[in-house]
Write a protein that holds these residues in place. Structure first.
Motif, PDB file in Angstrom:
ATOM      1  N   THR A 201      -0.966  -3.111  21.812  1.00 49.94           N
ATOM      2  CA  THR A 201      -2.131  -2.483  22.170  1.00 49.94           C
ATOM      3  C   THR A 201      -2.656  -3.118  23.494  1.00 49.94           C
TER       4      THR A 201
ATOM      5  N   ARG B 124      -2.988  -1.018  27.174  1.00 54.12           N
ATOM      6  CA  ARG B 124      -4.496  -0.509  27.704  1.00 54.12           C
ATOM      7  C   ARG B 124      -4.524  -1.260  28.968  1.00 54.12           C
TER       8      ARG B 124
ATOM      9  N   ARG C 276      -4.332   1.240  32.583  1.00 48.38           N
ATOM     10  CA  ARG C 276      -5.517   0.897  33.456  1.00 48.38           C
ATOM     11  C   ARG C 276      -4.881   0.643  34.855  1.00 48.38           C
TER      12      ARG C 276
ATOM     13  N   GLU D 227      -4.658   5.116  25.851  1.00 46.18           N
ATOM     14  CA  GLU D 227      -4.744   3.744  26.345  1.00 46.18           C
ATOM     15  C   GLU D 227      -5.312   2.688  25.576  1.00 46.18           C
ATOM     16  N   GLN D 228      -6.177   3.092  24.506  1.00 43.67           N
ATOM     17  CA  GLN D 228      -6.653   2.238  23.660  1.00 43.67           C
ATOM     18  C   GLN D 228      -5.705   1.417  22.530  1.00 43.67           C
TER      19      GLN D 228
END
Length: 285
Positions: A15, A19, A23, A69-70
């Motif tokens: 996770t 992320r 990003r 993305e999370q």
């Protein structure tokens, strides 16, 4: 195919990795890199693309991309991951890394490009040269484009949707004459199309995401104007060929419900035919 389920500790690490990976990939791609209009990048607090911009350009929901993305537990597919990879300009190794982080085994071979188009519509699109022609589905996604449409309108590989390109594409926006009038017409046409499919939530998602990335779209969308044009005129100020004026006709395809064939013809009384021939000749040379 989904890879083996992870332990809680492994899930936590993955996770955090997805992320930071997404990003960092967003941060290195500027709006100009993906052809977005300059005005879209104003008041930007962080470098690169925003989450909602990646979502719109990839054709996925803003909430869904945010959850990806999370690192949340969501359903993912190869087609969606490939769309995100194209927007973020990922190379082969990075694309494989994204698959693994998203919980899918990377494909052993590149998926076939494009969508299957029946021979009849494909022949019409190709034979319409040297005039622009393209095929869109009910959500205005580009399904097939001939060479003239690419050269004249500046459609590129990541320009998957006409509505998105109209409001975010720097090349298209700067070249289209009478942009504001055309914007009101295209939004009205999209709203009219949405009404034809009341059970199709994709129209609402596209509109909501466009409101998030384009203040101009949001402003016009609030007007609730409706248009229904099967033909009309379109004029572009091409950077090389100068002003090109076309009349266009929209044809529906019984064998492809919801799809429309957009055929453009040089407007009478203009030198568009000659300018177009010269432009395509130089593009091929």
């Amino acid at each position: 195919m989904e890879i083996t389920r992870l332990s809680a500790e492994g899930r936590s690490r993955r996770t955090a990795e997805i992320r930071e990976f997404l990003r960092s990939r967003r941060a290195r791609v500027s709006p100009a890199d993906v052809g977005m209009a300059v005005g879209v990048a104003r008041s930007r607090r962080t470098p690169g693309l925003r989450r909602e911009e990646v979502a719109v350009l990839a054709g996925v929901g803003v909430s869904w991309y945010t959850w990806l993305e999370q690192g949340r537990e969501i359903n993912v597919s190869a087609d969606v991951l490939d769309a995100i990879a194209r927007v973020l300009r990922l190379d082969a190794a990075e694309r494989e890394h994204l698959y693994l982080l998203a919980g899918l085994n990377p494909p052993q071979a590149s998926p076939a490009a494009g969508r299957v188009v029946p021979d009849g519509p494909r022949q019409v699109i190709d034979s319409w040269l040297p005039h622009p022609a393209y095929l869109i589905d009910r959500h205005w996604n580009l399904v097939a484009v001939n060479r003239a449409a690419e050269v004249v309108f500046g459609y590129r590989e990541h320009d998957y949707n006409c509505l998105v390109t109209f409001f975010t594409g720097a090349r298209y926006r700067s070249s289209l004459c009478h942009w504001r009038d055309a914007a009101q017409a295209i939004v009205g046409q999209f709203r009219a199309d949405a009404a034809r499919y009341p059970d199709d939530a994709e129209f609402g998602r596209i509109a909501a995401d466009m409101c998030a990335v384009s203040p101009e779209f949001a402003e016009i969308w609030k007007e609730h104007s409706v248009r229904n044009a099967t033909s009309g005129t379109k004029t572009v100020a091409h950077p090389e060929a100068g002003e090109l004026s076309f009349t266009y006709t929209t044809l529906t395809l019984p064998e492809m419900p919801g799809h429309r064939l957009m055929l453009h013809t040089p407007a009478a009384g203009t030198d568009t035919q000659e300018r177009l021939a010269a432009l395509l000749g130089s593009a091929v040379a």
